[in-house]
Design a protein around this motif. Structure first.
Motif, PDB file in Angstrom:
ATOM      1  N   GLU A 215       1.002  -1.313  -0.007  1.00  0.00           N
ATOM      2  CA  GLU A 215       0.179  -0.105   0.029  1.00  0.00           C
ATOM      3  C   GLU A 215       0.875   1.233  -0.131  1.00  0.00           C
ATOM      4  N   CYS A 216       1.894   1.161   0.720  1.00  0.00           N
ATOM      5  CA  CYS A 216       2.668   2.354   0.738  1.00  0.00           C
ATOM      6  C   CYS A 216       3.568   2.377  -0.467  1.00  0.00           C
ATOM      7  N   ALA A 217       3.931   1.440  -1.396  1.00  0.00           N
ATOM      8  CA  ALA A 217       4.421   1.467  -2.572  1.00  0.00           C
ATOM      9  C   ALA A 217       3.472   2.223  -3.682  1.00  0.00           C
ATOM     10  N   GLN A 218       2.346   1.773  -3.670  1.00  0.00           N
ATOM     11  CA  GLN A 218       1.162   2.469  -4.386  1.00  0.00           C
ATOM     12  C   GLN A 218       1.015   3.754  -4.089  1.00  0.00           C
ATOM     13  N   GLN A 219       1.120   4.273  -3.039  1.00  0.00           N
ATOM     14  CA  GLN A 219       0.987   5.651  -2.630  1.00  0.00           C
ATOM     15  C   GLN A 219       2.405   6.398  -2.867  1.00  0.00           C
ATOM     16  N   GLY A 220       3.474   5.914  -3.290  1.00  0.00           N
ATOM     17  CA  GLY A 220       4.696   6.428  -3.474  1.00  0.00           C
ATOM     18  C   GLY A 220       5.491   6.801  -2.256  1.00  0.00           C
ATOM     19  N   CYS A 221       5.155   6.044  -1.271  1.00  0.00           N
ATOM     20  CA  CYS A 221       5.601   6.134   0.031  1.00  0.00           C
ATOM     21  C   CYS A 221       6.760   5.051   0.384  1.00  0.00           C
ATOM     22  N   PRO A 222       8.023   5.451   0.549  1.00  0.00           N
ATOM     23  CA  PRO A 222       9.086   4.207   0.542  1.00  0.00           C
ATOM     24  C   PRO A 222       8.777   3.618   2.113  1.00  0.00           C
ATOM     25  N   TYR A 223       9.201   2.569   2.037  1.00  0.00           N
ATOM     26  CA  TYR A 223       9.108   1.732   3.190  1.00  0.00           C
ATOM     27  C   TYR A 223      10.232   1.900   4.089  1.00  0.00           C
ATOM     28  N   SER A 224       9.891   2.358   5.305  1.00  0.00           N
ATOM     29  CA  SER A 224      10.850   2.691   6.418  1.00  0.00           C
ATOM     30  C   SER A 224      11.886   1.520   6.762  1.00  0.00           C
ATOM     31  N   PRO A 225      12.994   1.878   7.073  1.00  0.00           N
ATOM     32  CA  PRO A 225      13.985   0.854   7.389  1.00  0.00           C
ATOM     33  C   PRO A 225      13.486   0.024   8.731  1.00  0.00           C
ATOM     34  N   LYS A 226      12.788   0.865   9.552  1.00  0.00           N
ATOM     35  CA  LYS A 226      12.313   0.397  10.769  1.00  0.00           C
ATOM     36  C   LYS A 226      11.335  -0.833  10.432  1.00  0.00           C
ATOM     37  N   ASP A 227      10.396  -0.516   9.668  1.00  0.00           N
ATOM     38  CA  ASP A 227       9.204  -1.519   9.002  1.00  0.00           C
ATOM     39  C   ASP A 227      10.064  -2.604   8.477  1.00  0.00           C
ATOM     40  N   LEU A 228      11.164  -2.245   7.706  1.00  0.00           N
ATOM     41  CA  LEU A 228      11.922  -3.637   7.089  1.00  0.00           C
ATOM     42  C   LEU A 228      12.366  -4.706   8.263  1.00  0.00           C
ATOM     43  N   GLU A 229      12.978  -3.944   9.255  1.00  0.00           N
ATOM     44  CA  GLU A 229      13.516  -4.417  10.121  1.00  0.00           C
ATOM     45  C   GLU A 229      12.435  -5.313  10.879  1.00  0.00           C
ATOM     46  N   ILE A 230      11.221  -4.782  11.190  1.00  0.00           N
ATOM     47  CA  ILE A 230      10.273  -5.683  11.827  1.00  0.00           C
ATOM     48  C   ILE A 230       9.761  -6.800  11.128  1.00  0.00           C
ATOM     49  N   LEU A 231       9.720  -6.472   9.764  1.00  0.00           N
ATOM     50  CA  LEU A 231       9.329  -7.804   8.835  1.00  0.00           C
ATOM     51  C   LEU A 231      10.351  -8.943   8.757  1.00  0.00           C
ATOM     52  N   SER A 232      11.715  -8.445   8.876  1.00  0.00           N
ATOM     53  CA  SER A 232      12.626  -9.259   8.875  1.00  0.00           C
ATOM     54  C   SER A 232      12.748 -10.174  10.349  1.00  0.00           C
ATOM     55  N   LEU A 233      12.353  -9.342  11.522  1.00  0.00           N
ATOM     56  CA  LEU A 233      12.242  -9.994  12.581  1.00  0.00           C
ATOM     57  C   LEU A 233      11.156 -10.975  12.648  1.00  0.00           C
ATOM     58  N   LEU A 234      10.145 -10.840  12.063  1.00  0.00           N
ATOM     59  CA  LEU A 234       8.921 -11.798  11.965  1.00  0.00           C
ATOM     60  C   LEU A 234       9.259 -13.001  11.128  1.00  0.00           C
ATOM     61  N   GLU A 235       9.854 -12.731  10.049  1.00  0.00           N
ATOM     62  CA  GLU A 235      10.204 -13.849   9.279  1.00  0.00           C
ATOM     63  C   GLU A 235      11.140 -14.669   9.866  1.00  0.00           C
ATOM     64  N   ASN A 236      12.263 -14.178  10.678  1.00  0.00           N
ATOM     65  CA  ASN A 236      13.067 -14.953  11.547  1.00  0.00           C
ATOM     66  C   ASN A 236      12.354 -15.917  12.559  1.00  0.00           C
ATOM     67  N   TYR A 237      11.322 -15.304  13.185  1.00  0.00           N
ATOM     68  CA  TYR A 237      10.293 -16.173  14.229  1.00  0.00           C
ATOM     69  C   TYR A 237       9.784 -17.317  13.521  1.00  0.00           C
ATOM     70  N   LEU A 238       9.179 -16.941  12.204  1.00  0.00           N
ATOM     71  CA  LEU A 238       8.557 -17.995  11.592  1.00  0.00           C
ATOM     72  C   LEU A 238       9.632 -18.998  11.105  1.00  0.00           C
ATOM     73  N   ARG A 239      10.719 -18.823  10.783  1.00  0.00           N
ATOM     74  CA  ARG A 239      11.724 -19.693  10.423  1.00  0.00           C
ATOM     75  C   ARG A 239      12.277 -20.716  11.609  1.00  0.00           C
ATOM     76  N   PHE A 240      12.386 -20.009  12.707  1.00  0.00           N
ATOM     77  CA  PHE A 240      12.352 -20.893  14.108  1.00  0.00           C
ATOM     78  C   PHE A 240      11.300 -21.917  14.092  1.00  0.00           C
TER      79      PHE A 240
END
Length: 260
Positions: A215-240
């Motif tokens: 949704e942010c990409a469609q509105q032309g808003c870049p995804y913040s590094p903080k949001d990317l960090e949260i997404l990476s953390l969630l994926e690590n938990y799922l991998r666990f």
């Protein structure tokens, strides 16, 4: 005739006090404790080494082997590594594998004793393998054929259904091995349910984060590094949690229920 008397020297008393018998001197020395004079109970005894095991590694291993029971000693030696050379390639194998190879080589070269020993060992190994295959297949057929009746009996008695579930029991007709992809007791079932519950939660959170990113990409808003960090953390938990399932050879579902 006159008599002369010799007077004692000035330090005669001190010299007399300093003179003691040899026995008295030894007793006094034994009682002294100080630099380079440890207590007598801690002194090395004559004819006895201060380190009975010696300082070398071989001496320690020799002492250890002397105290091991015969069975443990045989097993330990059979698991030791032996260097071998195959052409230009060097590697190591266990002692028992080296002995089996050596015996097989002697059998091929014509040794009757080695030939008989090799054939007997192969025959016994094949019999054990066949017995294991039959046991696995009988277990598989018993679960598949009688699970419904056993589950009904447990239900009538107010007990939880038996495990493992037939959907989790597989017999591989290529390898003749029995594989169970689910819990085999109710403690493991409880563990599986907890893993799947947490896994489902993190799956939903990851989907929400990715939807926000799109949704942010469609509105032309870049995804913040903080949001990317949260997404990476969630994926690590799922991998666990996926690793936990893989470690136990469990499928990401509970057999007999709706798949998550």
């Amino acid at each position: 005739m006159s008599k002369t008397f010799e007077t004692d020297p000035p330090n005669a008393d001190e010299e007399s006090e300093s003179r003691v018998s040899p026995v008295g001197e030894d007793v006094a020395d034994d009682d002294k404790v100080g630099y380079r004079r440890p207590p007598k109970s801690f002194q090395f005894k004559k004819g006895q080494s201060g380190n009975p095991l010696g300082s070398s590694r071989k001496a320690r291993m020799r002492q250890r082997h002397q105290t091991l029971p015969l069975g443990e000693l045989v097993l330990e030696n059979s698991r030791g590594l032996v260097p071998i050379r195959e052409g230009d390639r060097r590697s190591t194998i266990s002692m028992k594998e080296a002995l089996i190879r050596r015996e097989a080589a002697l059998a091929i070269q014509g040794s009757r004793l080695a030939l008989k020993s090799c054939l007997d060992r192969i025959d016994k190994a094949e019999q054990r393998e066949l017995a294991e295959v039959l046991a696995h297949y009988e277990t598989y057929r018993d679960i598949q054929d009688h699970y419904t009746a056993k589950a009904k009996a447990c239900l009538d008695r107010g007990l939880p259904p038996p495990l493992p579930h037939p959907d989790d029991v597989h017999f591989d007709y290529n390898t003749y091995k029995l594989k169970i992809t689910g819990p085999i007791n109710h403690e493991q079932l409880h563990r599986l349910e907890k893993i799947l519950e947490a896994r489902e939660l993190f799956l939903k959170m990851i989907e929400e984060q990715r939807a926000d990113a799109e949704e942010c990409a469609q509105q032309g808003c870049p995804y913040s590094p903080k949001d990317l960090e949260i997404l990476s953390l969630l994926e690590n938990y799922l991998r666990f949690f996926d690793n936990e399932l893989e470690k136990r050879d469990w499928l990401p579902r509970v057999a007999g229920r709706k798949e998550t």
